[in-house]
Design an enzyme around this catalytic site. Sequence first.
Site, short mmCIF file in Angstrom:
data_model
loop_
_atom_site.label_atom_id
_atom_site.label_comp_id
_atom_site.label_asym_id
_atom_site.label_seq_id
_atom_site.Cartn_x
_atom_site.Cartn_y
_atom_site.Cartn_z
N LEU A 198 -0.24 2.47 1.50
CA LEU A 198 0.88 3.12 2.17
C LEU A 198 0.76 4.62 1.97
O LEU A 198 1.47 5.23 1.19
CB LEU A 198 2.22 2.61 1.64
CG LEU A 198 2.72 1.29 2.18
CD1 LEU A 198 4.14 1.01 1.71
CD2 LEU A 198 2.67 1.22 3.68
N HIS A 199 -0.20 5.22 2.67
CA HIS A 199 -0.37 6.66 2.64
C HIS A 199 0.73 7.29 3.50
O HIS A 199 1.64 6.60 3.97
CB HIS A 199 -1.77 7.05 3.09
CG HIS A 199 -2.12 6.57 4.46
ND1 HIS A 199 -1.84 7.30 5.59
CD2 HIS A 199 -2.70 5.43 4.90
CE1 HIS A 199 -2.24 6.64 6.66
NE2 HIS A 199 -2.77 5.49 6.26
N ALA A 200 0.68 8.57 3.74
CA ALA A 200 1.79 9.33 4.34
C ALA A 200 2.37 8.72 5.62
O ALA A 200 3.58 8.53 5.72
CB ALA A 200 1.36 10.77 4.59
N ALA A 239 3.86 5.15 5.11
CA ALA A 239 4.99 5.28 4.18
C ALA A 239 6.20 5.84 4.91
O ALA A 239 7.32 5.36 4.72
CB ALA A 239 4.61 6.16 3.00
#
Length: 89
Positions: free
Chosen positions: A14-16, A19
């Site tokens: 769950l990167h930027a 997320a």
Amino acid sequence: MPERELTVLNKLGLHARPAAEFVRCVRTFKSTITLRKGDEEYSASSILDVLMANLDCGTNMVVTAQGPDAELALDKLAALLHEFKLQEG
């Protein structure tokens, strides 16, 4: 209080971007939603908390919802995590 164990399946975790999408989804519900990874608990409605949770691929987390739409929120968030896996290709 309903809770569900979910696994991050996207190879980038769950990167930027995912997320932010996860948090946007959380904020559409009236329920208070938290996620727990190990002994740490995070607010699922806070982008900073979600990023600080360091949710890499394969990470298991427990998502808890408390409120009138708790079950629906857990269903939608589980589906969203599955959708992230489908979008990674």
